[in-house]
Scaffold this motif. Structure first.
Motif, mmCIF file in Angstrom:
data_model
loop_
_atom_site.group_PDB
_atom_site.id
_atom_site.type_symbol
_atom_site.label_atom_id
_atom_site.label_comp_id
_atom_site.label_asym_id
_atom_site.label_seq_id
_atom_site.Cartn_x
_atom_site.Cartn_y
_atom_site.Cartn_z
ATOM 1 N N TYR A 1 0.610 2.441 -1.994
ATOM 2 C CA TYR A 1 0.763 1.143 -2.393
ATOM 3 C C TYR A 1 1.066 0.152 -1.167
ATOM 4 O O TYR A 1 0.452 -0.749 -0.729
ATOM 5 C CB TYR A 1 1.789 0.836 -3.403
ATOM 6 C CG TYR A 1 1.932 -0.615 -3.802
ATOM 7 C CD1 TYR A 1 1.091 -1.086 -4.561
ATOM 8 C CD2 TYR A 1 2.927 -1.233 -3.411
ATOM 9 C CE1 TYR A 1 0.963 -2.318 -4.957
ATOM 10 C CE2 TYR A 1 3.039 -2.756 -3.834
ATOM 11 C CZ TYR A 1 2.006 -3.287 -4.588
ATOM 12 O OH TYR A 1 2.008 -4.431 -5.078
ATOM 13 N N LYS A 2 2.048 0.563 -0.357
ATOM 14 C CA LYS A 2 2.403 -0.279 0.906
ATOM 15 C C LYS A 2 1.268 -0.174 1.761
ATOM 16 O O LYS A 2 0.963 -1.356 2.366
ATOM 17 C CB LYS A 2 3.722 0.602 1.524
ATOM 18 C CG LYS A 2 4.939 0.227 0.859
ATOM 19 C CD LYS A 2 6.055 0.897 1.377
ATOM 20 C CE LYS A 2 7.579 0.603 0.903
ATOM 21 N NZ LYS A 2 8.335 1.474 1.657
ATOM 22 N N GLN B 1 -1.574 -2.545 0.393
ATOM 23 C CA GLN B 1 -0.966 -3.828 0.585
ATOM 24 C C GLN B 1 -1.258 -4.380 2.163
ATOM 25 O O GLN B 1 -1.481 -5.604 2.258
ATOM 26 C CB GLN B 1 0.465 -4.230 -0.071
ATOM 27 C CG GLN B 1 0.605 -3.978 -1.427
ATOM 28 C CD GLN B 1 -0.344 -4.882 -2.195
ATOM 29 O OE1 GLN B 1 0.050 -6.030 -2.042
ATOM 30 N NE2 GLN B 1 -1.288 -4.457 -3.084
ATOM 31 N N SER C 1 2.637 9.339 -1.128
ATOM 32 C CA SER C 1 3.281 9.325 -2.360
ATOM 33 C C SER C 1 2.680 8.182 -3.129
ATOM 34 O O SER C 1 1.988 7.272 -2.144
ATOM 35 C CB SER C 1 4.796 9.004 -2.296
ATOM 36 O OG SER C 1 5.204 7.830 -1.607
ATOM 37 N N LEU C 2 2.726 7.764 -4.090
ATOM 38 C CA LEU C 2 2.280 6.435 -4.873
ATOM 39 C C LEU C 2 2.955 5.411 -4.128
ATOM 40 O O LEU C 2 2.171 4.395 -3.742
ATOM 41 C CB LEU C 2 2.371 6.437 -6.369
ATOM 42 C CG LEU C 2 2.046 5.385 -7.306
ATOM 43 C CD1 LEU C 2 0.142 5.149 -6.638
ATOM 44 C CD2 LEU C 2 2.250 5.468 -8.486
ATOM 45 N N GLN C 3 3.974 5.193 -3.817
ATOM 46 C CA GLN C 3 4.737 4.103 -3.144
ATOM 47 C C GLN C 3 4.144 3.906 -1.859
ATOM 48 O O GLN C 3 3.980 2.740 -1.296
ATOM 49 C CB GLN C 3 6.344 4.496 -3.073
ATOM 50 C CG GLN C 3 6.974 3.291 -2.467
ATOM 51 C CD GLN C 3 8.588 3.484 -2.501
ATOM 52 O OE1 GLN C 3 9.204 4.724 -2.473
ATOM 53 N NE2 GLN C 3 9.274 2.255 -2.222
ATOM 54 N N LEU C 4 4.038 4.978 -1.174
ATOM 55 C CA LEU C 4 3.610 4.756 0.378
ATOM 56 C C LEU C 4 1.992 4.288 0.178
ATOM 57 O O LEU C 4 1.479 3.443 1.042
ATOM 58 C CB LEU C 4 3.823 6.103 1.370
ATOM 59 C CG LEU C 4 3.089 6.015 2.485
ATOM 60 C CD1 LEU C 4 3.648 4.985 3.450
ATOM 61 C CD2 LEU C 4 3.244 7.423 3.259
ATOM 62 N N VAL D 1 5.296 -0.204 7.163
ATOM 63 C CA VAL D 1 5.415 0.425 6.123
ATOM 64 C C VAL D 1 6.497 1.257 6.009
ATOM 65 O O VAL D 1 6.696 2.173 4.918
ATOM 66 C CB VAL D 1 4.044 1.303 5.527
ATOM 67 C CG1 VAL D 1 2.927 0.434 5.235
ATOM 68 C CG2 VAL D 1 3.845 2.545 6.597
#
Length: 67
Positions: free
Chosen positions: A46-47, A50, A41-44, A23
């Protein structure tokens, strides 16, 4: 915010280093996440979700009282 990162990581027989590399963060970041000392964070988030093939809601437990 609580999370189940460690649970999913162990179920999938992955190390903190495996997850960190996948990630794009350091192993220390994964340690801090698992210990509840850092909120992703939202991005992390999400990663990581996934990576494990689950929803963000399955991985992170939002507790309104702690916010």
């Amino acid at each position: 915010m609580e999370n189940r990162i460690k649970d999913f990581r162990k179920e999938n027989k992955k190390t903190q280093d495996d997850l960190a590399k996948a990630v794009g963060v350091t192993r220390q970041t994964i340690i801090s996440l698992e210990n509840g000392k850092y909120n992703a964070s939202l991005q992390l988030a999400y990663k990581i979700s996934q990576y494990f093939g689950v929803s963000i809601e399955e991985l992170f437990i939002f507790n309104e009282e702690s916010e």
